[in-house]
Design an enzyme around this catalytic site. Structure first.
Site, mmCIF file in Angstrom:
data_model
loop_
_atom_site.group_PDB
_atom_site.id
_atom_site.type_symbol
_atom_site.label_atom_id
_atom_site.label_comp_id
_atom_site.label_asym_id
_atom_site.label_seq_id
_atom_site.Cartn_x
_atom_site.Cartn_y
_atom_site.Cartn_z
ATOM 1 N N ASN A 171 11.401 -3.558 19.278
ATOM 2 C CA ASN A 171 10.009 -3.745 18.873
ATOM 3 C C ASN A 171 9.977 -3.926 17.360
ATOM 4 O O ASN A 171 9.952 -2.965 16.593
ATOM 5 C CB ASN A 171 9.158 -2.538 19.293
ATOM 6 C CG ASN A 171 9.029 -2.463 20.791
ATOM 7 O OD1 ASN A 171 8.253 -3.199 21.388
ATOM 8 N ND2 ASN A 171 9.849 -1.601 21.414
ATOM 9 N N GLU A 172 9.985 -5.193 16.970
ATOM 10 C CA GLU A 172 10.064 -5.544 15.555
ATOM 11 C C GLU A 172 8.690 -5.416 14.894
ATOM 12 O O GLU A 172 7.677 -5.242 15.595
ATOM 13 C CB GLU A 172 10.574 -6.989 15.424
ATOM 14 C CG GLU A 172 11.968 -7.232 15.995
ATOM 15 C CD GLU A 172 13.094 -6.675 15.123
ATOM 16 O OE1 GLU A 172 12.847 -5.781 14.282
ATOM 17 O OE2 GLU A 172 14.243 -7.129 15.294
ATOM 18 N N PRO A 173 8.631 -5.482 13.558
ATOM 19 C CA PRO A 173 7.340 -5.450 12.871
ATOM 20 C C PRO A 173 6.350 -6.415 13.523
ATOM 21 O O PRO A 173 6.716 -7.545 13.874
ATOM 22 C CB PRO A 173 7.711 -5.881 11.448
ATOM 23 C CG PRO A 173 9.101 -5.362 11.280
ATOM 24 C CD PRO A 173 9.753 -5.559 12.619
ATOM 25 N N THR A 175 17.393 -7.829 11.593
ATOM 26 C CA THR A 175 18.055 -7.345 12.817
ATOM 27 C C THR A 175 19.194 -8.271 13.207
ATOM 28 O O THR A 175 20.286 -7.825 13.578
ATOM 29 C CB THR A 175 17.021 -7.242 13.962
ATOM 30 O OG1 THR A 175 16.039 -6.289 13.572
ATOM 31 C CG2 THR A 175 17.665 -6.842 15.273
#
Ligand code: PGA
Length: 271
Positions: free
Chosen positions: A162-164, A181
């Site tokens: 769950n990235e920014p 990432t």
């Protein structure tokens, strides 16, 4: 061990933070908690549903679980696992797959029933992914939800992938990986062009529903993101900050990862 319950003052400082002198001791303590949970549920005839993570962070936890299995008779026969994420696309037998990671670092060494292992499927066609993700959520729910989710944290503040930008109520889905990432994944892939651009990940909302959540972090290189995750404003720019809203989360850190936490520094200085 320094046990702090940062309950007062502001909402963003309420999380339970446990700091250990090193990663090995911290990991043994997490493994012990997992073992105790499994044994407690076994004693009442229930399955334990674990949410598992990959990456460098949980390696010692898995090593200790293997030791507990081999030397102290801990059985995983009644354990059901759901991994957080998998690269997309990804063949399970590729050495960088999270299927390979989990087999090498845990599953090949314990007595878990292969049918009880769930890892997002990196081999689907893109038009099959949404249905798969819904089914993954339903499957977790069908087992009564995750008893315990373990997490690492990425330098972007991601949990799972769950990235920014991830929403607090997000569920299992296909996501784009951030550039940071993908760069961090170079240690496994060698060449940036070989690092997948996407992944299937449980959502922040999926993680949040776990009955207990343990986020682990080691080393200085995680110190600044840990400071943001534990003490920073809630923001989808640092998805791990949403964990501050959970009553069931615990941060397990080594001293280096905890070294930028303001409250810990104040406490150490006043000693
Ligand atoms: P790491 O990755 O455990 O390899 O540091 C953590 C993460 O990206 O979630």
């Amino acid at each position: 061990m320094l046990r702090l319950n940062l309950l007062e003052e502001t909402r963003s400082e309420k999380s339970v933070v446990n700091v250990y002198s090193n990663q090995e001791t911290a990991s043994k303590s997490v493994a012990k908690r997992i073992a105790t949970l499994i044994q407690k549920k076994q004693s009442i005839g229930k399955k334990t549903v674990l949410g598992l993570a990959t990456g460098a962070t949980p390696i010692y936890v898995y090593l200790e679980l293997i030791r507990l299995h081999k030397e102290e008779g801990l059985s995983f026969k009644d354990v059901v696992t759901f991994n957080l994420d998998e690269y997309y696309p990804m063949q399970p037998d590729a050495k960088q797959s999270y299927v390979s990671f989990m087999n090498t670092n845990l599953f090949d060494h314990i007595d878990i029933d292969r049918e009880n292992i769930h890892i997002p499927n990196g081999t689907l066609n893109e038009n099959e992914v949404a249905e798969f993700c819904l089914a993954y959520e339903r499957k977790i729910t069908s087992y009564g939800g995750l008893d315990l989710q373990i997490l690492g944290i990425g330098r972007t503040g991601h949990i799972g992938f769950n990235e920014p930008g991830s929403a607090p109520n997000s569920s299992t889905r296909l996501v784009m990986l951030s550039d940071i990432t993908r760069r961090d994944a170079l240690r496994d892939f060698g060449d940036k062009k070989d690092v997948p651009t996407k992944a299937i990940t449980m959502g922040v909302g999926t993680i949040f529903k776990a009955k207990q959540i343990i986020l682990m972090a080691w080393n200085k290189k995680k110190a600044s993101i840990i400071k943001k995750a534990v003490e920073g404003e809630l923001s989808s720019e640092v998805p791990a900050t949403f964990l501050q809203l959970s009553e069931n989360v615990e941060f397990v850190l080594d001293e280096d990862a905890a070294s930028e936490l303001t409250h810990l520094m104040v406490l150490k200085k006043s000693k």
